[in-house]
Each structure stands twice: as structure tokens, then as C-alpha cells.
Design a protein around this motif. Structure first.
Motif, PDB file in Angstrom:
ATOM      1  N   THR A 175       0.857  -1.187   0.000  1.00 47.83           N
ATOM      2  CA  THR A 175       0.000   0.000   0.000  1.00 47.83           C
ATOM      3  C   THR A 175       0.890   1.233   0.000  1.00 47.83           C
ATOM      4  O   THR A 175       1.922   1.259   0.674  1.00 47.83           O
ATOM      5  CB  THR A 175      -0.921   0.016   1.245  1.00 47.83           C
ATOM      6  OG1 THR A 175      -1.791  -1.112   1.206  1.00 47.83           O
ATOM      7  CG2 THR A 175      -1.761   1.288   1.272  1.00 47.83           C
ATOM      8  N   THR A 176       0.478   2.243  -0.747  1.00 48.16           N
ATOM      9  CA  THR A 176       1.246   3.489  -0.827  1.00 48.16           C
ATOM     10  C   THR A 176       0.433   4.635  -0.254  1.00 48.16           C
ATOM     11  O   THR A 176      -0.759   4.771  -0.543  1.00 48.16           O
ATOM     12  CB  THR A 176       1.640   3.784  -2.286  1.00 48.16           C
ATOM     13  OG1 THR A 176       2.556   2.785  -2.735  1.00 48.16           O
ATOM     14  CG2 THR A 176       2.298   5.146  -2.414  1.00 48.16           C
ATOM     15  N   LEU A 177       1.119   5.469   0.555  1.00 47.11           N
ATOM     16  CA  LEU A 177       0.504   6.632   1.180  1.00 47.11           C
ATOM     17  C   LEU A 177       1.160   7.909   0.667  1.00 47.11           C
ATOM     18  O   LEU A 177       2.350   7.907   0.328  1.00 47.11           O
ATOM     19  CB  LEU A 177       0.644   6.569   2.704  1.00 47.11           C
ATOM     20  CG  LEU A 177       0.070   5.334   3.400  1.00 47.11           C
ATOM     21  CD1 LEU A 177       0.390   5.378   4.890  1.00 47.11           C
ATOM     22  CD2 LEU A 177      -1.435   5.250   3.178  1.00 47.11           C
ATOM     23  N   ARG A 178       0.396   8.991   0.654  1.00 44.98           N
ATOM     24  CA  ARG A 178       0.884  10.273   0.156  1.00 44.98           C
ATOM     25  C   ARG A 178       0.647  11.358   1.210  1.00 44.98           C
ATOM     26  O   ARG A 178      -0.439  11.448   1.794  1.00 44.98           O
ATOM     27  CB  ARG A 178       0.135  10.615  -1.134  1.00 44.98           C
ATOM     28  CG  ARG A 178       0.587  11.852  -1.867  1.00 44.98           C
ATOM     29  CD  ARG A 178      -0.242  12.008  -3.141  1.00 44.98           C
ATOM     30  NE  ARG A 178       0.212  13.123  -3.974  1.00 44.98           N
ATOM     31  CZ  ARG A 178      -0.186  14.383  -3.817  1.00 44.98           C
ATOM     32  NH1 ARG A 178      -1.049  14.691  -2.855  1.00 44.98           N
ATOM     33  NH2 ARG A 178       0.272  15.332  -4.607  1.00 44.98           N
ATOM     34  N   PHE A 179       1.699  12.174   1.448  1.00 45.26           N
ATOM     35  CA  PHE A 179       1.614  13.250   2.431  1.00 45.26           C
ATOM     36  C   PHE A 179       2.127  14.538   1.790  1.00 45.26           C
ATOM     37  O   PHE A 179       3.148  14.518   1.095  1.00 45.26           O
ATOM     38  CB  PHE A 179       2.483  12.954   3.659  1.00 45.26           C
ATOM     39  CG  PHE A 179       2.188  11.646   4.341  1.00 45.26           C
ATOM     40  CD1 PHE A 179       1.373  11.599   5.462  1.00 45.26           C
ATOM     41  CD2 PHE A 179       2.721  10.457   3.850  1.00 45.26           C
ATOM     42  CE1 PHE A 179       1.102  10.390   6.093  1.00 45.26           C
ATOM     43  CE2 PHE A 179       2.456   9.245   4.477  1.00 45.26           C
ATOM     44  CZ  PHE A 179       1.636   9.216   5.598  1.00 45.26           C
ATOM     45  N   THR A 211       5.962  10.361  -0.527  1.00 49.65           N
ATOM     46  CA  THR A 211       5.268   9.129  -0.894  1.00 49.65           C
ATOM     47  C   THR A 211       5.931   7.967  -0.164  1.00 49.65           C
ATOM     48  O   THR A 211       7.155   7.838  -0.177  1.00 49.65           O
ATOM     49  CB  THR A 211       5.328   8.901  -2.420  1.00 49.65           C
ATOM     50  OG1 THR A 211       4.886  10.087  -3.086  1.00 49.65           O
ATOM     51  CG2 THR A 211       4.444   7.742  -2.838  1.00 49.65           C
ATOM     52  N   VAL A 212       5.134   7.133   0.470  1.00 46.51           N
ATOM     53  CA  VAL A 212       5.643   6.054   1.326  1.00 46.51           C
ATOM     54  C   VAL A 212       4.999   4.738   0.909  1.00 46.51           C
ATOM     55  O   VAL A 212       3.772   4.659   0.742  1.00 46.51           O
ATOM     56  CB  VAL A 212       5.310   6.338   2.809  1.00 46.51           C
ATOM     57  CG1 VAL A 212       5.745   5.181   3.690  1.00 46.51           C
ATOM     58  CG2 VAL A 212       5.963   7.631   3.261  1.00 46.51           C
ATOM     59  N   VAL A 232      -4.296   7.350   0.777  1.00 53.25           N
ATOM     60  CA  VAL A 232      -3.946   6.104   0.095  1.00 53.25           C
ATOM     61  C   VAL A 232      -3.954   6.333  -1.414  1.00 53.25           C
ATOM     62  O   VAL A 232      -4.908   6.890  -1.967  1.00 53.25           O
ATOM     63  CB  VAL A 232      -4.925   4.974   0.466  1.00 53.25           C
ATOM     64  CG1 VAL A 232      -4.624   3.716  -0.343  1.00 53.25           C
ATOM     65  CG2 VAL A 232      -4.869   4.669   1.960  1.00 53.25           C
ATOM     66  N   VAL A 233      -2.865   5.919  -2.078  1.00 53.19           N
ATOM     67  CA  VAL A 233      -2.762   6.045  -3.534  1.00 53.19           C
ATOM     68  C   VAL A 233      -3.354   4.789  -4.164  1.00 53.19           C
ATOM     69  O   VAL A 233      -2.935   3.669  -3.848  1.00 53.19           O
ATOM     70  CB  VAL A 233      -1.300   6.226  -3.969  1.00 53.19           C
ATOM     71  CG1 VAL A 233      -1.200   6.349  -5.484  1.00 53.19           C
ATOM     72  CG2 VAL A 233      -0.687   7.449  -3.285  1.00 53.19           C
TER      73      VAL A 233
END
Length: 349
Positions: A175-179, A211-212, A232-233
Motif C-alpha cells: 500500500t502506498t501513502l501520500r503526504f 510518498t511512502v 492512500v494512492v
């Protein structure tokens, strides 16, 4: 394939006797990396093929000219991967070039570098001798680990004819997260998370966005998503592939610096534009207003080193000059493996 090794040997022995430089090349996909190219091409592509692969043992052994794409396709069939995510630079990339360049992708900070996955290697030196180092299991590594020394050597020690690499299973869930964060806040956040038991597998900050990527078992990944927050991307695979293969628009530039720094190092004020990976440990810089000497002094003062990664003019040297003691070790190693100095002259230092 022994006939091909004999051809390599004849070519190398003749070149050593005549003092003729040889340029080792597979797919030539990384010809731009390192110092200026010199010598006649020694093409490795004819020496190709997977020698041994046992998925349950998590080890693959392949000849130097084997395309990286072929290795990865075979691993994917068994839901396995090269965890250091080597940049592909196109279909021509070979496994020998992967090891010789020592370049790793977004997962490197959490999974390890190329050298951490090299279990064994076969090398043909400047005398045409075929030398074997390491093996196919971790416990075979003892004494001076030459097989891992070859990672990032850019072929200056000899022709890497065969390598054995440790592989890992593909993650069950990603899963990719965006801040939205500025550089200072992003570095602080990456360092904070780096000291926590989180399933991080990649980070990237650029243009105000962090991006994580989280990888692992679904419960661990979902718990991390709830803990970290962020957006969440939906489909981040193209983004991570573009970052890994350096096809992301950021990399479309004439001059590019690769800054290796301690993750906790403060922001580098060098002008230009940056893209930051590996939790702050890798910082790409383009459009710098400082000259090569100033960049290297600033990065060294922060505990790191700077590589002139891409440039039309590399008269300043592609790689950060080593300390005198390290330079002497390099020189002795090259003299031991390549007495005539024929392999990839000037490519490293």
C-alpha cells in the motif's frame, strides 16, 4: 558454454600481453555511468543463461550476459524477486551489469543493497584465470568477501562471469501513502518512522510530496496505514516503477548528482531541485548552483559523499575521491586482479 569462456580467456590474455584496454559490456545500458569509456569492447551477452535456481532455497545463479528481464520473469513465476530492485534501464540490462554497477532501487534502504544479496561470484582476472568466491549459501562466506567486493566495482577487477544471488518472496500486500510536506518536515517524518517497527519498503520526497510504500502481511500493513494516516494512492505501481527505472520526469536532465548521506543529515542547501529516497539517505540533485568541489565539500561535511551521476562533462570525476588509505587499497586490489590494468580503465577512479 566452456567454449565461450575460452574465447574470453584468449581475448584477455592477448590484451594483457599487449597492454590493450578492454571495456567490459553487456547490454551497454549503463555506459553513461562512471568515468569515460576506454578500450575495445568485450561483449558478455553470448555467455548467458540461468545455471541454477531452486525457489525453496531462495538462490539463483546466472551467467553474466543473462538479461535482467529473464531473471526477473523467472523469479516472478515463483512469486519471488531481487529485493534490492535494480534499475532496469531498458531491456538490454544484464545480470553481470547489475552486480558490476552496484545500483539499487527504492527498496534498498529497507531490504539491503546489491552487495548484501551476492552470495558467490566467478571472476576471470587479467591473467585469464577463472576464480571462484563465496558460494550459494550465506555460511560459505568467510574471510575477505571478494564476491561482495565486486558489487559496484564497475568491472575494474575483472570479468564477472557468473553470480549467485539471494532472492526473497514478493510481499503479500503493498500500500502506498501520500503526504503533503515540505523538505524539512518530510526528513523529520522519515527519520521518525525509520526508528519504528513499521513495514516500510520505500520512501520518496519530491516537490512538496512525501510518498511512502508499505509492504508485508495485510494485518501489519493495515495497522501501519491507520497509524501513519495520509492519503492512500489507488495504483502506485507505475510511480514506483518509474522511480526504480529512473524514467520519472525528474531524471530527464543533463546533469544529475547522487548524494549519499546519513538519513538524519539536515537539508543540503545547494540550490537546484532535489528528490529524496531511502528515508533521507539518498538525495538526487539537479540544477545545482554550486560547483563540483563545493557540492562534495558540503556533502562530506555532513558525513556523506557525492557522485556526478550523469553529466556531459565529468572532468571533476564521477565519484567522490577516496581517502588516501582507501585509494591505496583500491590500487593494490586492482594490481592483484588485473596486473596489466586492462579492464575498464578510468571507469571508477
Amino acid at each position: 558454454m566452456s567454449d565461450q569462456l575460452d574465447r574470453f580467456r584468449e581475448r584477455i590474455v592477448a590484451a594483457s600481453a599487449a597492454g590493450t584496454p578492454l571495456r567490459i559490456a553487456g547490454g551497454a545500458s549503463k555506459d553513461w555511468y562512471g568515468g569515460a569509456l576506454q578500450g575495445e569492447v568485450l561483449d558478455t551477452r553470448a555467455y548467458s543463461g540461468v545455471v541454477d535456481y531452486e525457489p525453496t532455497e531462495l538462490v539463483i545463479t546466472a551467467r553474466c550476459g543473462t538479461p535482467l528481464a529473464q531473471v526477473e520473469a523467472l523469479l516472478c513465476e515463483h512469486r519471488q524477486m531481487l529485493a534490492f530492485e535494480p534499475p532496469r534501464f531498458g531491456a538490454a540490462s544484464t545480470i553481470g551489469g547489475v552486480v558490476a554497477s552496484g545500483l539499487s532501487g527504492p527498496r534498498r534502504a529497507n531490504a539491503g543493497a546489491v552487495r548484501d544479496f551476492v552470495l558467490g561470484a566467478q571472476l576471470m582476472n587479467g591473467r585469464g584465470e577463472l576464480l571462484n568466491f563465496g558460494g550459494q549459501v550465506m555460511k560459505n562466506v568467510a574471510g575477505y568477501d571478494v564476491s561482495r567486493l565486486l558489487a559496484g566495482s564497475l568491472g575494474v577487477l575483472g570479468l564477472i562471469t557468473q553470480v549467485s544471488l539471494k532472492v526473497l518472496p514478493l510481499p503479500l500486500v503493498e500500500t502506498t501513502l501520500r503526504f503533503e510536506l515540505d523538505e524539512i518536515a518530510a526528513l523529520a517524518r522519515m527519520n521518525e518512522w525509520g526508528g519504528q517497527p513499521l513495514p516500510l519498503s520505500a520512501t520518496c520526497w519530491h516537490a512538496g510530496v512525501l510518498t511512502v510504500r508499505l509492504s508485508g502481511a495485510e494485518p501489519a500493513v493495515q495497522a501501519a496505514v491507520r497509524r501513519l494516516g495520509g492519503a492512500v494512492v489507488a495504483d502506485a505501481t507505475p510511480f514506483w516503477h518509474a522511480l526504480r527505472d529512473q524514467s520519472h520526469p525528474f531524471f530527464d536532465t543533463g546533469e544529475l548528482w547522487r548524494l549519499a548521506l546519513p538519513p538524519a543529515a539536515s537539508a543540503q542547501i545547494l540550490g537546484g531541485t532535489q528528490l529524496i529516497e531511502w528515508g533521507g539517505g539518498l538525495r538526487w540533485l539537479k540544477g545545482a548552483r554550486a560547483d563540483a568541489g563545493a557540492i562534495r565539500r558540503a556533502v562530506a561535511a555532513a558525513g556523506g559523499h557525492a557522485t556526478l551521476y550523469r553529466a556531459a562533462d565529468k572532468s571533476a570525476g564521477a565519484f567522490h575521491p577516496p581517502a588516501p588509505a582507501i585509494a591505496r587499497i583500491h590500487a593494490r586490489l586492482q594490481a592483484a586482479f588485473d596486473p596489466a590494468g586492462i579492464f575498464n580503465r578510468g571507469r571508477l577512479y
